[in-house]
Design an enzyme around this catalytic site. Structure first.
Site, PDB file in Angstrom:
ATOM      1  N   ASN A  93     -54.234  41.001  19.150  1.00 57.03           N
ATOM      2  CA  ASN A  93     -54.271  42.394  19.594  1.00 57.03           C
ATOM      3  C   ASN A  93     -54.383  43.269  18.350  1.00 57.03           C
ATOM      4  O   ASN A  93     -53.416  43.420  17.611  1.00 57.03           O
ATOM      5  CB  ASN A  93     -52.978  42.706  20.372  1.00 57.03           C
ATOM      6  CG  ASN A  93     -52.845  44.179  20.710  1.00 57.03           C
ATOM      7  OD1 ASN A  93     -53.809  44.935  20.612  1.00 57.03           O
ATOM      8  ND2 ASN A  93     -51.656  44.589  21.116  1.00 57.03           N
ATOM      9  N   LYS A 152     -54.693  46.348  18.167  1.00 60.86           N
ATOM     10  CA  LYS A 152     -54.122  47.689  18.396  1.00 60.86           C
ATOM     11  C   LYS A 152     -55.103  48.770  17.929  1.00 60.86           C
ATOM     12  O   LYS A 152     -56.308  48.598  18.045  1.00 60.86           O
ATOM     13  CB  LYS A 152     -52.768  47.818  17.701  1.00 60.86           C
ATOM     14  CG  LYS A 152     -51.817  46.679  18.044  1.00 60.86           C
ATOM     15  CD  LYS A 152     -50.398  46.989  17.720  1.00 60.86           C
ATOM     16  CE  LYS A 152     -49.562  45.740  17.920  1.00 60.86           C
ATOM     17  NZ  LYS A 152     -48.175  46.022  18.137  1.00 60.86           N
ATOM     18  N   HIS A 173     -49.138  46.489  28.198  1.00 61.08           N
ATOM     19  CA  HIS A 173     -48.501  46.301  26.882  1.00 61.08           C
ATOM     20  C   HIS A 173     -47.348  47.300  26.756  1.00 61.08           C
ATOM     21  O   HIS A 173     -47.432  48.425  27.243  1.00 61.08           O
ATOM     22  CB  HIS A 173     -49.533  46.522  25.766  1.00 61.08           C
ATOM     23  CG  HIS A 173     -49.036  46.083  24.427  1.00 61.08           C
ATOM     24  ND1 HIS A 173     -48.183  46.855  23.676  1.00 61.08           N
ATOM     25  CD2 HIS A 173     -49.247  44.948  23.712  1.00 61.08           C
ATOM     26  CE1 HIS A 173     -47.895  46.211  22.549  1.00 61.08           C
ATOM     27  NE2 HIS A 173     -48.527  45.054  22.545  1.00 61.08           N
ATOM     28  N   GLU A 213     -46.410  49.123  24.450  1.00 57.19           N
ATOM     29  CA  GLU A 213     -46.763  50.415  23.834  1.00 57.19           C
ATOM     30  C   GLU A 213     -47.407  51.343  24.869  1.00 57.19           C
ATOM     31  O   GLU A 213     -47.251  52.560  24.810  1.00 57.19           O
ATOM     32  CB  GLU A 213     -47.674  50.181  22.615  1.00 57.19           C
ATOM     33  CG  GLU A 213     -46.874  49.579  21.454  1.00 57.19           C
ATOM     34  CD  GLU A 213     -47.651  48.702  20.492  1.00 57.19           C
ATOM     35  OE1 GLU A 213     -48.896  48.731  20.506  1.00 57.19           O
ATOM     36  OE2 GLU A 213     -47.002  47.974  19.714  1.00 57.19           O
ATOM     37  N   GLU A 230     -43.338  39.504  25.925  1.00 53.92           N
ATOM     38  CA  GLU A 230     -43.202  40.190  24.643  1.00 53.92           C
ATOM     39  C   GLU A 230     -41.910  41.003  24.634  1.00 53.92           C
ATOM     40  O   GLU A 230     -41.887  42.154  25.106  1.00 53.92           O
ATOM     41  CB  GLU A 230     -44.398  41.134  24.431  1.00 53.92           C
ATOM     42  CG  GLU A 230     -45.730  40.423  24.396  1.00 53.92           C
ATOM     43  CD  GLU A 230     -46.719  41.180  23.518  1.00 53.92           C
ATOM     44  OE1 GLU A 230     -47.228  40.570  22.573  1.00 53.92           O
ATOM     45  OE2 GLU A 230     -46.955  42.374  23.762  1.00 53.92           O
ATOM     46  N   GLY A 280     -43.678  44.037  16.324  1.00 56.76           N
ATOM     47  CA  GLY A 280     -43.910  44.808  15.098  1.00 56.76           C
ATOM     48  C   GLY A 280     -42.660  45.021  14.259  1.00 56.76           C
ATOM     49  O   GLY A 280     -42.662  45.828  13.331  1.00 56.76           O
ATOM     50  N   SER A 282     -43.971  39.490  16.733  1.00 59.22           N
ATOM     51  CA  SER A 282     -43.871  39.071  15.331  1.00 59.22           C
ATOM     52  C   SER A 282     -44.194  37.591  15.119  1.00 59.22           C
ATOM     53  O   SER A 282     -43.534  36.930  14.316  1.00 59.22           O
ATOM     54  CB  SER A 282     -42.492  39.430  14.758  1.00 59.22           C
ATOM     55  OG  SER A 282     -42.308  40.829  14.797  1.00 59.22           O
TER      56      SER A 282
HETATM   57  C1  PEP Z   1     -48.340  42.883  20.116  1.00 59.29           C
HETATM   58  O1  PEP Z   1     -48.810  43.934  19.763  1.00 59.29           O
HETATM   59  O2  PEP Z   1     -48.608  42.450  21.243  1.00 59.29           O
HETATM   60  C2  PEP Z   1     -47.483  42.137  19.200  1.00 59.29           C
HETATM   61  C3  PEP Z   1     -46.893  41.054  19.617  1.00 59.29           C
HETATM   62  O3  PEP Z   1     -47.359  42.638  17.910  1.00 59.29           O
HETATM   63  P1  PEP Z   1     -46.679  41.916  16.640  1.00 59.29           P
HETATM   64  O4  PEP Z   1     -47.230  40.511  16.585  1.00 59.29           O
HETATM   65  O5  PEP Z   1     -47.101  42.738  15.477  1.00 59.29           O
HETATM   66  O6  PEP Z   1     -45.215  41.925  16.872  1.00 59.29           O
END
Ligand code: PEP
Length: 253
Positions: A9, A11, A97, A99, A169, A175, A215
């Site tokens: 992703n 972003k 997601h 976000e 997630e 992040g 992460s």
């Molecule tokens: C994501 O944006 O779905 C995500 C898991 O980000 P990160 O790997 O940076 O935590």
């Protein structure tokens, strides 16, 4: 057998030139990943879809989008429809997601509409679910996940559920550099599968891929991906550089 899906992703990162460059590098370094070992997808911003689609054409890398509006077309300024995504060569679409839920106030009902519309247009949704830190701390993780799954999947028949990938997630791990331990992640993945059994049946639930996201890096991917109900990863930060994404994918080589 569930083929793991490793999806990047991107972003809101990468302009058109940067996206083409990253996709070209990935195409070269990932060309010998066997399609039966792992499926790879990259999900750039909308403005990069067309150029990335051209770069990865003819490879095993699939194209994904990060969002979609739940209508075919119309007066919805600033939105992107499933038909537009299809015409750009998109296969997967990330929906719900955290976000989007957090900053754009998307509800389970909104996400449910998007999932239905995506499936109607032969797109493959990656449905994100996950709890906030305070929800984990107050012991409501399972309730939150169940509410998200039942809301987002409402009215989606059994024969369509095969097009959906679920991504667990935990919001506190996105992040932040904090990752769920393999046991913490497995516990929730197992719960997600059990919830799918209660909504559908065992055979249907067993076929659904459940990715972990939060992460994921090369050094923690291996132990996470070895857990029985973890079927790949949704990778944010570590998908923005070819070497770190490659290192995660190559675990499946
Ligand atoms: C994501 O944006 O779905 C995500 C898991 O980000 P990160 O790997 O940076 O935590």
């Amino acid at each position: 057998m569930r083929t793991p899906l490793i999806a990047g992703n991107w972003k809101m990162y990468k302009n058109i030139n940067e996206a083409a460059e990253l996709a070209t590098t990935l195409k070269n370094v990932l060309k010998d990943v066997a399609a039966d070992k792992a499926e790879v997808a990259i999900c750039p911003p909308f403005t990069d879809l067309q150029v990335v689609s051209a770069v990865i054409k003819g490879t095993n890398i699939r194209l994904g989008a990060q969002n979609m509006y739940a209508a075919q077309e119309g007066a919805f300024t600033g939105e992107i429809s499933p038909l537009m995504l299809r015409s750009a060569g998109v296969h997967y679409v990330i929906l719900g997601h955290s976000e989007r839920r957090q900053y754009f106030k998307e509800t389970n009902e909104d996400i449910n509409k998007k999932i239905k519309m995506a499936i109607e247009h032969s797109l493959f949704p990656i449905l994100c679910v996950g709890e906030k830190l305070e929800e984990r701390e107050n012991g409501t993780t399972f309730n939150v996940i169940k509410t998200q799954l039942t809301g987002c999947l409402a009215g989606i028949p059994k024969d369509k559920i095969g097009s959906i990938v679920v991504a667990y997630e935990p919001i506190w791990a996105i992040g932040t550099g904090k990752t769920a331990t393999p046991d913490q992640a497995q516990e929730v993945h197992k719960f997600i599968r059990e919830t799918l059994v209660s909504l559908y049946d065992q055979v249907t639930a067993d076929a659904v891929r459940i990715q972990y996201g939060g992460s994921v890096k090369a050094d923690n991917a291996k132990t996470l991906m070895n857990m029985p109900d973890i079927d790949g990863a949704l990778v944010g930060g570590a998908s923005l550089k070819a070497d770190s994404f490659e290192a995660i994918v190559k675990f499946y080589k």
